[in-house]
Design an enzyme around this catalytic site. Structure first.
Site, PDB file in Angstrom:
ATOM      1  N   GLY A  98       1.526   5.228  -4.087  1.00 41.83           N
ATOM      2  CA  GLY A  98       1.335   6.466  -4.866  1.00 41.83           C
ATOM      3  C   GLY A  98       0.216   6.288  -5.885  1.00 41.83           C
ATOM      4  CE  LYS A  99      -3.246   2.031  -3.529  1.00 41.33           C
ATOM      5  NZ  LYS A  99      -2.107   1.986  -2.593  1.00 41.33           N
ATOM      6  CB  ALA A 122      -2.420   9.188   3.463  1.00 41.90           C
ATOM      7  CB  THR A 123      -5.652   6.361   6.660  1.00 42.93           C
ATOM      8  OG1 THR A 123      -5.975   6.382   5.276  1.00 42.93           O
ATOM      9  CG2 THR A 123      -6.905   6.038   7.454  1.00 42.93           C
ATOM     10  CB  THR A 124      -3.369   5.773  10.943  1.00 43.15           C
ATOM     11  OG1 THR A 124      -2.199   5.317  10.238  1.00 43.15           O
ATOM     12  CG2 THR A 124      -4.534   4.868  10.630  1.00 43.15           C
ATOM     13  N   GLY A 132      -5.810   5.745   2.047  1.00 41.76           N
ATOM     14  CA  GLY A 132      -5.575   7.188   2.039  1.00 41.76           C
ATOM     15  C   GLY A 132      -4.798   7.479   0.771  1.00 41.76           C
ATOM     16  CG  HIS A 133      -5.874   6.328  -2.614  1.00 42.53           C
ATOM     17  ND1 HIS A 133      -6.629   5.630  -3.520  1.00 42.53           N
ATOM     18  CD2 HIS A 133      -5.332   5.391  -1.784  1.00 42.53           C
ATOM     19  CE1 HIS A 133      -6.558   4.332  -3.240  1.00 42.53           C
ATOM     20  NE2 HIS A 133      -5.782   4.160  -2.193  1.00 42.53           N
ATOM     21  CB  THR A 134      -1.539  11.725  -1.026  1.00 45.48           C
ATOM     22  OG1 THR A 134      -1.640  10.978   0.187  1.00 45.48           O
ATOM     23  CG2 THR A 134      -1.232  13.168  -0.719  1.00 45.48           C
ATOM     24  CE  LYS A 162       2.992  12.079  -9.566  1.00 45.64           C
ATOM     25  NZ  LYS A 162       4.308  12.676  -9.487  1.00 45.64           N
ATOM     26  N   GLY A 207       0.814  -1.213   0.000  1.00 45.45           N
ATOM     27  CA  GLY A 207       0.000   0.000   0.000  1.00 45.45           C
ATOM     28  C   GLY A 207       0.847   1.262   0.000  1.00 45.45           C
ATOM     29  CG  ASP A 208       0.367   3.955   2.306  1.00 47.36           C
ATOM     30  OD1 ASP A 208      -0.815   4.240   2.009  1.00 47.36           O
ATOM     31  OD2 ASP A 208       0.712   3.612   3.456  1.00 47.36           O
ATOM     32  CD  GLN A 248      -6.848  -1.271   1.293  1.00 46.67           C
ATOM     33  OE1 GLN A 248      -7.642  -1.887   0.622  1.00 46.67           O
ATOM     34  NE2 GLN A 248      -7.140  -0.106   1.826  1.00 46.67           N
TER      35      GLN A 248
HETATM   36  P1  GDP Z   1      -1.536   5.677  -2.163  1.00 49.92           P
HETATM   37  O1  GDP Z   1      -2.263   5.195  -0.962  1.00 49.92           O
HETATM   38  O2  GDP Z   1      -0.971   4.561  -2.970  1.00 49.92           O
HETATM   39  O3  GDP Z   1      -2.349   6.619  -3.003  1.00 49.92           O
HETATM   40  O4  GDP Z   1      -0.283   6.496  -1.625  1.00 49.92           O
HETATM   41  P2  GDP Z   1      -0.282   7.548  -0.407  1.00 49.92           P
HETATM   42  O5  GDP Z   1      -0.957   8.785  -0.843  1.00 49.92           O
HETATM   43  O6  GDP Z   1      -0.775   6.898   0.844  1.00 49.92           O
HETATM   44  O7  GDP Z   1       1.252   7.751  -0.180  1.00 49.92           O
HETATM   45  C1  GDP Z   1       2.094   8.205  -1.165  1.00 49.92           C
HETATM   46  C2  GDP Z   1       2.803   9.465  -0.649  1.00 49.92           C
HETATM   47  O8  GDP Z   1       3.912   9.766  -1.465  1.00 49.92           O
HETATM   48  C3  GDP Z   1       1.920  10.697  -0.700  1.00 49.92           C
HETATM   49  O9  GDP Z   1       2.288  11.565   0.345  1.00 49.92           O
HETATM   50  C4  GDP Z   1       2.273  11.318  -2.047  1.00 49.92           C
HETATM   51  O10 GDP Z   1       2.020  12.723  -2.091  1.00 49.92           O
HETATM   52  C5  GDP Z   1       3.741  11.022  -2.127  1.00 49.92           C
HETATM   53  N1  GDP Z   1       4.297  10.815  -3.466  1.00 49.92           N
HETATM   54  C6  GDP Z   1       3.731  10.230  -4.551  1.00 49.92           C
HETATM   55  N2  GDP Z   1       4.630  10.135  -5.549  1.00 49.92           N
HETATM   56  C7  GDP Z   1       5.778  10.680  -5.094  1.00 49.92           C
HETATM   57  C8  GDP Z   1       7.084  10.843  -5.646  1.00 49.92           C
HETATM   58  O11 GDP Z   1       7.390  10.461  -6.770  1.00 49.92           O
HETATM   59  N3  GDP Z   1       8.034  11.444  -4.845  1.00 49.92           N
HETATM   60  C9  GDP Z   1       7.753  11.866  -3.586  1.00 49.92           C
HETATM   61  N4  GDP Z   1       8.746  12.429  -2.900  1.00 49.92           N
HETATM   62  N5  GDP Z   1       6.535  11.718  -3.037  1.00 49.92           N
HETATM   63  C10 GDP Z   1       5.570  11.120  -3.781  1.00 49.92           C
HETATM   64  P1  IMO Z   2      -3.809   2.628   0.628  1.00 52.50           P
HETATM   65  O1  IMO Z   2      -4.972   2.424  -0.308  1.00 52.50           O
HETATM   66  C1  IMO Z   2      -1.146   0.975   3.640  1.00 52.50           C
HETATM   67  C2  IMO Z   2      -2.834  -1.969   6.384  1.00 52.50           C
HETATM   68  C3  IMO Z   2      -2.960  -1.570   7.840  1.00 52.50           C
HETATM   69  C4  IMO Z   2      -2.806  -2.908   8.502  1.00 52.50           C
HETATM   70  C5  IMO Z   2      -3.537  -3.856   7.548  1.00 52.50           C
HETATM   71  C6  IMO Z   2      -4.973  -4.143   7.934  1.00 52.50           C
HETATM   72  O2  IMO Z   2      -3.667   4.008   1.125  1.00 52.50           O
HETATM   73  O3  IMO Z   2      -2.566   2.078   0.013  1.00 52.50           O
HETATM   74  P2  IMO Z   2      -7.234  -2.760   7.958  1.00 52.50           P
HETATM   75  O4  IMO Z   2      -7.526  -1.339   8.369  1.00 52.50           O
HETATM   76  O5  IMO Z   2      -7.517  -3.025   6.523  1.00 52.50           O
HETATM   77  O6  IMO Z   2      -7.852  -3.748   8.878  1.00 52.50           O
HETATM   78  O7  IMO Z   2      -5.657  -2.917   8.166  1.00 52.50           O
HETATM   79  O8  IMO Z   2      -3.499  -3.214   6.280  1.00 52.50           O
HETATM   80  N1  IMO Z   2      -3.486  -1.049   5.432  1.00 52.50           N
HETATM   81  C7  IMO Z   2      -2.815  -0.202   4.638  1.00 52.50           C
HETATM   82  N2  IMO Z   2      -1.502   0.064   4.565  1.00 52.50           N
HETATM   83  N3  IMO Z   2      -2.003   1.563   2.802  1.00 52.50           N
HETATM   84  C8  IMO Z   2      -3.320   1.276   2.831  1.00 52.50           C
HETATM   85  O9  IMO Z   2      -4.201   1.751   1.915  1.00 52.50           O
HETATM   86  C9  IMO Z   2      -3.791   0.391   3.821  1.00 52.50           C
HETATM   87  N4  IMO Z   2      -5.016  -0.077   4.164  1.00 52.50           N
HETATM   88  C10 IMO Z   2      -4.813  -0.979   5.141  1.00 52.50           C
HETATM   89  O10 IMO Z   2      -1.944  -0.671   8.215  1.00 52.50           O
HETATM   90  O11 IMO Z   2      -1.451  -3.289   8.521  1.00 52.50           O
HETATM   91 MG    MG Z   3      -2.241   5.443   1.134  1.00 55.98          MG
END
Ligand code: GDP
Ligand code: IMO
Ligand code: MG
Length: 425
Positions: A16-17, A300-302, A41-43, A19, A13-14, A225
Site C-alpha cells: 500500500g506504498k 496491480a501490474t500483472t 504497481g502503486h495504486t 496510497k 511488495g504491494d 517492491q
Molecule cells: P503498493 O504496490 O505497495 O503501492 O500497493 P498496491 O497498490 O500494489 O496494492 C495495494 C492494494 O490495496 C491497492 O489495490 C490499494 O488500493 C489497496 N489498499 C491500500 N490500502 C488499503 C486498505 O487499508 N484497505 C483496503 N481494503 N485496501 C487498501
Molecule cells: P510494488 O512496488 C509485488 C515480484 C514478482 C516476482 C519477483 C521478481 O507494486 O510493491 P521482477 O519483475 O522484478 O523480475 O519480479 O518480484 N515483484 C513484485 N511483487 N509488488 C511489486 O512491486 C513487485 N515487483 C516485483 O512478482 O516474484
Molecule cells: Mg504494487
C-alpha cells in the site's frame, strides 16, 4: 540540515506504498522514486477514482509536489508513455512537475525478451517475474553495458542502442527456447515512446536533490517492491534485481545515510506475495481465500492473484531492523474485520529449533511458523475516522506488533481511499 524521509515496503511488495505516498505528498515538496521499474504497481484511490502508477512517483496528483525518477530506477519508455497518456486523460498536467535523472537506465524491448526467455528456461524454478525486463536491465547496468537516459542527449545514441540490442539478440539465440517476437514492431513503439520521454526534463538528479535539501525542501523517497524482495536481504533467488531496502535510497538517489530522517515502513495487517518463492505463513484454506477476496488481492501490474497468509512478525522485525524504520503504517486492517481469530507468526521452528530471527532459508522444508492468536474485531471499520473508534481488539493487535518490532504504528489504513486513513501519532 533538512532530512529526507524515506518510505518503503516491509513485506513482499504491494503493501500500500502508493496510497501512503499520496497521503504524505501533502506534507512534502518533492517525491523521488529510487529503485525498481515498471514491475511496480502503486495504486492511489481518491474522488471515486483509482489510478495505478508504475514508474512515475505517487506524488504526481498533488498540485505542488515535484516528482523525480531517480538514478536507481529502470525506465521502460513504452510503459512510461502509457502512464503519461493516462495522466493526460485525467487532465493532470505533469509537464512542470516531473523530472528524470540522466543516470536512470533504460529498459529496451530486447530486455523484456531476455526476461521471458530466462523465465521460460527456468521451468518450474521460475521466479514469477513480472516480465518487464527488470533483471536483464539491472544485469546490463552492473555489467556496464546499459543505456541511460542521459545517452539520449548524444547524437550517436542509436548506435549504442543497436549495439546493445544486437548483443541481446545473440544472447537470445543461446537459449534453447523459441520466443515469438517482431523486433521491428517493438522498435516502432520504443522509438515513438522515446520521443515523448524526451519532452520530460532530464536533470543531474544528485545536484538537484542536494540543492533542494539546502533550500530546506521536504523530500520523500518512494520505494518500490518490498524488503523481502531485496536482492541481498530478500528470499533469494525469488527476489527482484534491485536494493529495495533503505540503502537503495542512498544509491538510487545519491543521498548520504546521515541525510535520512524518518523511515516510514509500510506493512499489511496480514501478508501477501505474488510470484514464486517461500512464504511460511501462506494459507491454503478458506481464511486465505477470504483475505484474497475481501482484500481484492490481484497484482496491480500483472493482474495475477496474490498468495495470502497471516502476518509474519519474524520477517517484519527483520525488515524493520535492516531499514531503520522509525514508524509503521498498517494497511488493510479492514480486510481482517469479522475473523473470529487472527494469527501472527512470532517465531519459527527452524530445522527443529525455535528461533526468532530471519534465517538463511525460510523454505518450507526448513521453517514452520509458530503463531500467537488474537481475538478479532467483529465490526466494519472502513468508516471510522478517529483513533477512539478503533475496536479494542484491533488496538491490542497493534500494540502487540509495536512491542514485537519496537516501532510505533502511526498510520492505520482502513480502506483504499485517501480519506480512509487514521493518524495515530
Ligand atoms: P503498493 O504496490 O505497495 O503501492 O500497493 P498496491 O497498490 O500494489 O496494492 C495495494 C492494494 O490495496 C491497492 O489495490 C490499494 O488500493 C489497496 N489498499 C491500500 N490500502 C488499503 C486498505 O487499508 N484497505 C483496503 N481494503 N485496501 C487498501
Ligand atoms: P510494488 O512496488 C509485488 C515480484 C514478482 C516476482 C519477483 C521478481 O507494486 O510493491 P521482477 O519483475 O522484478 O523480475 O519480479 O518480484 N515483484 C513484485 N511483487 N509488488 C511489486 O512491486 C513487485 N515487483 C516485483 O512478482 O516474484
Ligand atoms: Mg504494487
Amino acid at each position: 540540515m533538512t532530512k529526507i524521509s524515506l518510505l518503503l515496503g516491509l513485506q513482499w511488495g504491494d503493501e500500500g506504498k502508493g496510497k501512503i505516498v499520496d497521503v504524505l505528498s501533502q506534507k512534502h515538496d518533492i517525491i523521488a522514486r529510487f529503485q525498481g521499474g515498471p514491475n511496480a504497481g502503486h495504486t492511489l484511490v481518491f474522488n471515486g477514482q483509482k489510478h495505478v502508477l508504475h514508474t512515475i512517483p505517487s506524488g504526481i496528483f498533488h498540485e505542488t509536489a515535484m516528482n523525480i525518477v531517480g538514478n536507481g530506477v529502470v525506465i521502460d519508455p513504452v510503459i512510461f508513455k502509457k502512464e503519461l497518456d493516462n495522466l493526460s486523460k485525467h487532465n493532470i498536467d505533469y509537464t512542470k512537475k516531473l523530472l528524470l535523472s540522466r543516470k536512470a537506465h533504460l529498459i529496451l524491448p530486447t530486455h523484456r525478451l531476455l526476461d521471458a526467455a530466462s523465465e521460460t528456461a527456468k521451468g518450474k524454478a521460475k521466479i514469477g517475474s513480472t516480465l518487464k525486463g527488470i533483471g536483464p536491465t539491472y544485469m546490463d547496468k552492473t555489467g556496464r553495458n546499459g543505456l541511460r537516459i542521459g545517452d539520449l542527449e548524444l547524437e550517436n545514441w542509436k548506435d549504442k542502442y543497436n549495439r546493445l540490442s544486437q548483443k541481446h539478440l545473440k544472447m537470445l539465440s543461446h537459449f534453447n527456447i523459441k520466443i515469438e517476437f517482431d523486433l521491428n514492431e517493438l522498435e516502432v513503439d520504443f522509438f515513438e515512446a522515446i520521443k515523448v520521454l524526451k519532452n520530460i526534463p532530464f536533470v543531474d538528479s544528485v545536484h538537484y536533490l542536494q540543492e533542494e535539501l539546502k533550500n530546506e525542501k521536504k523530500i520523500l523517497a518512494e520505494g518500490a517492491q518490498g524488503s523481502l524482495l531485496d536482492i541481498d536481504f530478500g528470499t533469494y533467488p525469488f527476489v527482484t534485481s534491485s536494493t529495495t531496502t533503505a540503502a537503495g535510497a542512498c544509491t538510487g538517489l545519491g543521498i548520504a545515510p546521515n541525510q535520512i530522517g524518518e523511515v516510514y515502513g509500510i506493512m499489511k495487517a496480514y501478508t501477501t506475495r505474488v510470484g514464486s518463492g517461500p512464504f511460511p505463513t501462506e494459507l491454503f484454506d478458506t481464511d486465505g481465500e477470504r483475505m484474497a477476496k475481501v482484500g481484492n488481492e490481484f497484482g496491480a501490474t500483472t493482474g495475477r492473484p496474490r498468495r495470502c497468509g497471516w502476518l509474519d512478525l519474524v520477517a517484519l522485525k527483520y525488515a524493520v531492523q535492516i531499514n531503520g524504520v522509525t514508524q509503521l503504517s498498517m494497511m488493510k486492517s479492514d480486510v481482517l474485520s469479522g475473523f473470529d481469530t487472527i494469527k501472527a507468526c512470532t517465531s519459527y521452528l527452524y530445522k527443529g529449533k525455535e528461533i526468532t530471527h530471519f534465517p538463511y532459508s525460510i523454505d518450507e522444508k526448513d521453517v514452520k511458523p509458530i503463531y500467537t492468536e488474537f481475538t478479532g474485531w467483529n465490526k466494519d471499520i472502513t468508516e471510522i475516522e478517529t483513533p477512539s473508534e478503533i475496536p479494542n481488539t484491533l488496538k491490542e493487535y497493534i500494540t502487540f506488533i509495536e512491542n514485537y518490532v519496537g516501532v510505533p504504528v502511526t498510520i492505520l489504513s482502513v480502506g483504499p481511499d485517501r480519506k480512509q486513513t487514521i493518524n495515530l501519532s
